[in-house]
Design an enzyme around this catalytic site. Structure first.
Site, PDB file in Angstrom:
ATOM      1  N   GLU A  33      -0.378   8.004   7.275  1.00 37.62           N
ATOM      2  CA  GLU A  33       0.357   6.738   7.266  1.00 37.62           C
ATOM      3  C   GLU A  33      -0.320   5.748   8.210  1.00 37.62           C
ATOM      4  O   GLU A  33      -0.799   6.112   9.279  1.00 37.62           O
ATOM      5  CB  GLU A  33       1.795   7.004   7.723  1.00 37.62           C
ATOM      6  CG  GLU A  33       2.684   5.791   7.789  1.00 37.62           C
ATOM      7  CD  GLU A  33       4.061   6.128   8.338  1.00 37.62           C
ATOM      8  OE1 GLU A  33       5.023   5.432   7.992  1.00 37.62           O
ATOM      9  OE2 GLU A  33       4.174   7.097   9.128  1.00 37.62           O
ATOM     10  N   LYS A 105       6.966   1.413   1.433  1.00 37.83           N
ATOM     11  CA  LYS A 105       7.865   2.436   1.973  1.00 37.83           C
ATOM     12  C   LYS A 105       9.318   1.959   1.917  1.00 37.83           C
ATOM     13  O   LYS A 105       9.642   0.852   2.349  1.00 37.83           O
ATOM     14  CB  LYS A 105       7.459   2.738   3.417  1.00 37.83           C
ATOM     15  CG  LYS A 105       8.271   3.803   4.127  1.00 37.83           C
ATOM     16  CD  LYS A 105       7.719   3.976   5.546  1.00 37.83           C
ATOM     17  CE  LYS A 105       8.480   4.973   6.371  1.00 37.83           C
ATOM     18  NZ  LYS A 105       7.936   5.058   7.754  1.00 37.83           N
ATOM     19  N   CYS A 139       6.143   9.210   4.877  1.00 35.41           N
ATOM     20  CA  CYS A 139       6.738   9.688   6.118  1.00 35.41           C
ATOM     21  C   CYS A 139       8.267   9.831   6.101  1.00 35.41           C
ATOM     22  O   CYS A 139       8.796  10.808   5.603  1.00 35.41           O
ATOM     23  CB  CYS A 139       6.284   8.789   7.268  1.00 35.41           C
ATOM     24  SG  CYS A 139       6.401   9.597   8.894  1.00 35.41           S
TER      25      CYS A 139
END
Length: 256
Positions: A33, A105, A139
Site C-alpha cells: 500500500e 480504497k 489494507c
C-alpha cells in the site's frame, strides 16, 4: 519491501531493483500500500507537490515495469484529486502496461487519520485476468467481510488481492483475517505487506501471504524480511474445492 517514508525516489529505486530479481513467468506482482511514500495521513506529511510527483512517477513506473517484465502489477498510490482531497488508489496494470483496474480504497483507516484528508471509494471493483476473476482491496478493507463478500450480482471472484501497510501490533489480526476471507469466500487470497520501521515508531512485520480456498497457507513471507514471495494458483484446484464443498451455492443475497 522496506519503504522509506516520504522518499519516493528511494522507493522507486527499491522497486526497480526488486524487479530485476523477479521470478520468470510471473503473472502478477503485488506491491505494498502507498508503495512510493509509505503510509502517510498527517497534514505535516501530506505535501501536495511531493504527492503529485510521487503519484505521477509511481503510476508511470507500474506501467513501465509491467511492460518490461511481462507481468501484471498491483499496488496503491496516494492520488491527488481535483477537489483538493486525496485518494488511496490501487491500480491493476496488465502485462502490456495497460491499466485494467482502478480501485479507490473504501474503508479508510480512521484510527490512523486517513479519513481526515482522504476520500473513500464507493464501489467494489472486480476484473478478469488470465481466466481469473479478481477482486481488488487495500489494507483496512480486510476487516470488513461484507464489503469483500462474494456477490452473484458481480460474479464469483477467484482471487482477492490486498496491498497493505499493516503494523506488527496487529499482525495476529492480519493473519487471522486473511485466512477467514479465503475460507468464507472460497477464493484464493494474496496479500503483500510492508517490512521495517515506519512512522511513529511503528514496525511492519511483512508476513505477506497467499491462502487457498480452504484457508490453507500456500506461502508466508519470513517476518521482517524483504523479498519476493511466490505461489502458483490453480483454477482447477479451486473448481474442485468448490464442487466438493459447495457453500457458495447457498449465498445470501444482499445489497450495499
Amino acid at each position: 519491501m522496506e519503504q522509506k517514508q516520504k522518499d519516493y525516489e528511494a522507493n522507486l529505486r527499491a522497486v526497480r531493483d526488486f524487479f530485476r530479481t523477479l521470478p520468470e513467468k510471473t503473472d502478477i506482482a503485488v506491491l505494498p500500500e502507498m508503495w512510493t511514500t509509505g503510509f502517510m495521513t498527517t497534514k505535516e506529511e501530506l505535501d501536495r507537490e511531493l504527492i503529485e510527483e510521487a503519484f505521477q512517477k509511481g503510476r508511470e513506473a507500474m506501467k513501465a515495469l509491467a511492460s518490461e517484465y511481462g507481468t501484471a502489477v498491483y499496488g496503491s498510490l496516494i492520488e491527488p484529486l481535483a477537489n483538493g482531497k486525496l485518494s488511496n488508489s490501487a491500480f491493476f496494470v496488465d502485462e502490456s502496461g495497460k491499466e485494467i483496474g482502478y480501485y479507490p480504497k473504501h474503508q479508510l483507516f480512521g484510527p490512523g487519520g486517513e479519513k481526515k484528508y482522504f476520500s473513500a471509494g464507493d464501489r467494489r471493483v472486480q476484473i478478469a485476468y488470465k481466466d481469473f476473476q479478481i477482486r481488488l482491496a487495500v489494507c483496512y478493507d480486510l476487516r470488513f467481510p461484507i464489503w469483500l463478500r462474494q456477490d452473484r450480482s458481480l460474479g464469483l471472484y477467484d482471487l482477492l488481492l490486498f496491498c497493505a501497510n499493516w503494523p506488527e501490533p496487529r499482525q495476529e489480526h492480519w493473519q487471522t483475517l486473511l485466512k477467514a476471507r479465503a475460507i468464507e469466500n472460497q477464493a484464493f487470497v494474496a496479500a503483500t505487506n510492508r517490512v521495517g520501521k515506519g512512522p511513529a515508531d511503528l514496525h511492519y512485520p511483512g508476513l505477506s501471504a497467499v491462502y487457498d480456498a480452504w484457508g490453507t497457507s500456500i506461502a508466508v513471507g519470513d517476518p521482517a524480511r524483504a523479498g519476493w514471495l511466490t505461489a502458483t494458483l490453480s483454477a482447477d484446484e479451486l473448481a474442485t474445492t468448490r464442487k466438493s464443498f459447495p457453500v457458495l451455492d447457498t449465498l445470501d443475497s444482499f445489497s450495499l
